[in-house]
Scaffold this active site. Structure first.
Site, PDB file in Angstrom:
ATOM      1  N   ASN A   1     -10.573  70.863 -20.052  1.00 12.25           N
ATOM      2  CA  ASN A   1      -9.842  72.113 -19.899  1.00 12.25           C
ATOM      3  C   ASN A   1      -9.912  72.989 -21.146  1.00 12.25           C
ATOM      4  O   ASN A   1      -9.601  74.186 -21.075  1.00 12.25           O
ATOM      5  CB  ASN A   1      -8.377  71.824 -19.545  1.00 12.25           C
ATOM      6  CG  ASN A   1      -8.116  71.888 -18.055  1.00 12.25           C
ATOM      7  OD1 ASN A   1      -7.831  72.931 -17.497  1.00 12.25           O
ATOM      8  ND2 ASN A   1      -8.241  70.745 -17.404  1.00 12.25           N
ATOM      9  N   ARG A   2     -10.314  72.418 -22.266  1.00  9.67           N
ATOM     10  CA  ARG A   2     -10.456  73.222 -23.481  1.00  9.67           C
ATOM     11  C   ARG A   2     -11.537  74.282 -23.303  1.00  9.67           C
ATOM     12  O   ARG A   2     -11.475  75.361 -23.909  1.00  9.67           O
ATOM     13  CB  ARG A   2     -10.764  72.331 -24.681  1.00  9.67           C
ATOM     14  CG  ARG A   2      -9.633  71.366 -25.017  1.00  9.67           C
ATOM     15  CD  ARG A   2      -9.951  70.500 -26.222  1.00  9.67           C
ATOM     16  NE  ARG A   2     -10.042  71.274 -27.453  1.00  9.67           N
ATOM     17  CZ  ARG A   2     -10.199  70.738 -28.659  1.00  9.67           C
ATOM     18  NH1 ARG A   2     -10.257  69.418 -28.789  1.00  9.67           N
ATOM     19  NH2 ARG A   2     -10.282  71.500 -29.728  1.00  9.67           N
TER      20      ARG A   2
ATOM     21  N   CYS B   1       0.873  69.243 -16.655  1.00 12.18           N
ATOM     22  CA  CYS B   1      -0.488  68.963 -16.187  1.00 12.18           C
ATOM     23  C   CYS B   1      -1.360  70.091 -16.732  1.00 12.18           C
ATOM     24  O   CYS B   1      -1.410  70.298 -17.941  1.00 12.18           O
ATOM     25  CB  CYS B   1      -0.540  68.834 -14.671  1.00 12.18           C
ATOM     26  SG  CYS B   1       0.292  70.150 -13.739  1.00 12.18           S
TER      27      CYS B   1
ATOM     28  N   LYS C   1       3.093  76.905  -5.866  1.00 15.61           N
ATOM     29  CA  LYS C   1       2.461  77.983  -5.094  1.00 15.61           C
ATOM     30  C   LYS C   1       2.386  77.615  -3.605  1.00 15.61           C
ATOM     31  O   LYS C   1       1.313  77.322  -3.072  1.00 15.61           O
ATOM     32  CB  LYS C   1       1.083  78.268  -5.671  1.00 15.61           C
ATOM     33  CG  LYS C   1       1.129  78.749  -7.113  1.00 15.61           C
ATOM     34  CD  LYS C   1      -0.233  78.690  -7.786  1.00 15.61           C
ATOM     35  CE  LYS C   1      -1.228  79.611  -7.124  1.00 15.61           C
ATOM     36  NZ  LYS C   1      -2.518  79.651  -7.850  1.00 15.61           N
TER      37      LYS C   1
ATOM     38  N   ARG D   1      -0.962  77.001  -1.441  1.00 13.67           N
ATOM     39  CA  ARG D   1      -1.213  75.604  -1.082  1.00 13.67           C
ATOM     40  C   ARG D   1      -1.084  75.368   0.422  1.00 13.67           C
ATOM     41  O   ARG D   1      -1.780  74.528   0.991  1.00 13.67           O
ATOM     42  CB  ARG D   1      -0.237  74.692  -1.833  1.00 13.67           C
ATOM     43  CG  ARG D   1      -0.381  74.746  -3.358  1.00 13.67           C
ATOM     44  CD  ARG D   1      -1.716  74.184  -3.813  1.00 13.67           C
ATOM     45  NE  ARG D   1      -1.839  74.246  -5.273  1.00 13.67           N
ATOM     46  CZ  ARG D   1      -2.549  75.158  -5.925  1.00 13.67           C
ATOM     47  NH1 ARG D   1      -3.222  76.081  -5.246  1.00 13.67           N
ATOM     48  NH2 ARG D   1      -2.626  75.147  -7.249  1.00 13.67           N
TER      49      ARG D   1
END
Length: 585
Positions: free
Chosen positions: A320-321, A407, A449, A453
């Site tokens: 995710n970086r 998360c 969401k 979703r």
């Protein structure tokens, strides 16, 4: 006085009924605001389509499913329609001719597509017609459509019930008033008393979607808290924020200074094994962390040491970086420990659910069914979620440590873990009223969401955004019900109805992606609340085995390992989603 009174039948007019046979009648009692558009004959069945539901009446059974609960419709074997539902049901309807099958295929695909505007959802028509019908009985209608005071005043009530020390340790910040800081957070946030709003603004610039660490639970006996947030935006450049580091450490300090905690001190424990090696928490390490013996190595490393629980795997957090995200560097967060749980993302959960649904619709093969079930990985995902929640529970309840959960964005896996941990820790949330408060605070107030979703948002055509995150969490709740049958005031039917109306759009509770959007659309004033149906006074949803004496056992300790919880004999396999066969309202 110059305003013209507009009636419901002008805003949501009834549509003209089209009958394939003049002798056919609507085979069900319509709800307020509901109008049947088509009635026809299928092979050995009467089929009807309204602006709310699809109704198929066979000789010995019937199908009654809200349109927004249907995920897809396709034609199979040229004469058969195959309907796949979001709650795991699959419906098949056979027609006599190919032309008739194609006509109903077009009608249904047109009916289930995402709305162009939110008012196209049935909940608005239902409420408007209810208001008109019950205009002379306003009090009764208010009870019918509105949630109770325990829901509307939930934040104030919860702060008082959990005993936060608002003089020395904590304060309520209004920095998000009118959602000016974060559009997916509630307007009132609990933070350490010495943290200023200016510091919170700085922290918001460092956290994903400005979702800052906010406290959502306090253990009433020892003062340890649970907080939640989005991931830090470290990126490949290795950015850091002094204000964010200060806020995280301040959460632990505020716990220690809470004058209402047990002496304001944490017990001294032996120093355990260090899990900060950058990998995911293994089953062996998890078992070790749950040991209660004083000499055993435990995940509680030091008194007051804050546990940062990252729901992702270490590899996913590092990846995710590249997108500007990342995880906390232990060097920059002294007196904190970071643990990675390895929970799957929404795409893996969606594929797992689709595999499970496919398995449940096939002819069972007794010899291979259990291995096929295991291959869907649905039970594995439930096991990892339970394990993550248990880690939070043991840190807070046994080790008296504060926990920060996140998360990536903090609106999918984070509410799953936090809400499940609170359910295990606090018997209040295992009552009908408390469960409503739990869902409202952890799922709705903190911006899960639901529109994206569930696929019922305005123009929500992106299938990659859809995922049964909330349903997965409810399945975990159902597993807990099976392990502790006397500890929950609500029964299985309560959960089944909740799943159905998460998707049905009969009620406005789960519309939009966050509280800000719901406020802008005025859903609370223009739709009914699902809690008016799932209220504590409704005996149909009461668990007859529930005993208020079970509340004396405050913290539940479920088995979470897949091989133990769902072992070879599979004594505890009760797939909640396969039980959703009750008639919808």
């Amino acid at each position: 006085h110059s305003l013209e009174c507009i009636q419901a039948n002008q805003i949501f007019p009834r549509k003209q009924l089209i009958r394939e046979d003049e002798n056919l009648q609507v085979p069900f009692l319509e709800l307020h605001g509901e109008s049947t558009e088509y009635v026809g004959r299928a092979e050995d069945a009467i089929i009807a389509l309204s602006n709310y539901r699809l109704h198929i009446k066979f000789k010995e059974s019937l199908v009654n499913v809200p349109l927004q609960l249907i995920e897809s419709v396709e034609c199979r074997d040229i004469f058969q329609l195959h309907l796949t539902c979001k709650d795991c049901k699959v419906i098949r309807c056979q027609f006599s001719t190919f032309e008739q099958c194609q006509d109903w295929l077009k009608r249904l695909n047109n009916a289930i597509r995402p709305p162009g505007k939110i008012e196209d959802l049935f909940s608005f028509a239902y409420h408007a017609w209810c208001m008109e019908v019950y205009a002379s009985e306003k009090e009764q209608h208010g009870d019918l459509c509105r949630p109770g005071e325990h829901v509307t005043s939930r934040f104030k009530n919860e702060v008082e019930r959990m005993g936060f020390d608002m003089n020395n340790a904590w304060r309520i910040s209004n920095i998000n008033e009118k959602y000016k800081l974060c559009g997916s957070y509630p307007q009132e946030l609990i933070v350490p008393v010495w943290i200023t709003d200016k510091e919170l603004e700085s922290v918001a610039s460092f956290r994903s979607w400005k979702r800052i660490p906010a406290v959502v639970y306090r253990h009433q006996s020892n003062g340890a808290v649970i907080a939640r947030c989005g991931q830090p935006e470290v990126s490949w450049w290795g950015w850091r924020s002094a204000d964010d580091e200060h806020l995280v450490q301040s959460v632990a300090k505020a716990c220690a200074s809470d004058s209402r905690s047990s002496g304001g001190k944490f017990p001294t424990r032996n120093r355990p094994r260090d899990f900060s090696h950058g990998g995911d928490l293994s089953d062996v390490e998890f078992d070790s962390s749950l040991s209660n013996t004083s000499g055993a190595e435990s995940i509680a490393i030091q008194p007051q040491k804050l546990l940062i629980l990252d729901a992702r795997s270490y590899a996913a957090a590092v990846a995710n970086r590249a997108k500007g995200g990342g995880c906390e560097c232990p060097e920059y967060y002294p007196n904190c420990e970071v643990v990675f749980m390895g929970m799957a993302n929404i795409h893996s959960i969606r594929r797992s659910f689709q595999s499970l649904r496919l398995l449940c619709t096939q002819m069972p093969d007794p010899g291979n069914w259990l291995s096929a079930l295991e291959s869907t990985k649905w039970l594995h995902h439930l096991s990892v979620l339970l394990k993550s929640a248990l880690l939070v529970v043991h840190a807070v309840d046994r080790d008296q440590r504060p926990v920060l959960v996140h998360c990536s964005d903090g609106w999918d896996r984070t509410p799953q873990i936090v809400a499940l941990a609170k359910l295990l820790l606090d018997p209040y949330y295992r009552t009908i009223e408390g469960f409503q408060v739990l869902v409202e605070m952890e799922w709705l107030d903190f911006g899960h969401k639901f529109a994206d979703r569930c696929g019922h948002g305005e123009n929500s055509d992106d299938l990659n955004e859809r995922c049964p995150v909330f349903l997965q969490w409810l399945d975990c709740v159902h597993q807990l019900q099976r392990q502790f049958p006397c500890s929950f005031e609500f029964n299985e039917a309560f959960l089944v109805k909740l799943v159905q109306h998460t998707y049905s759009c009969l009620f406005g509770t789960f519309l939009c992606n966050n509280a800000k959007e719901r406020g802008e659309k005025h859903t609370q004033e223009r739709t009914c609340s699902v809690w008016s149906l799932l209220r504590a006074g409704n005996k149909a949803f009461k668990n007859l085995l529930y005993s208020s004496q079970s509340e004396a056992v405050c913290t539940l300790q479920p088995v979470s390992h897949q091989q133990k919880r769902f072992g070879d004999r599979r004594r505890y396999i009760y797939l909640f989603i396969s039980l959703s066969n009750l008639k919808p309202l």
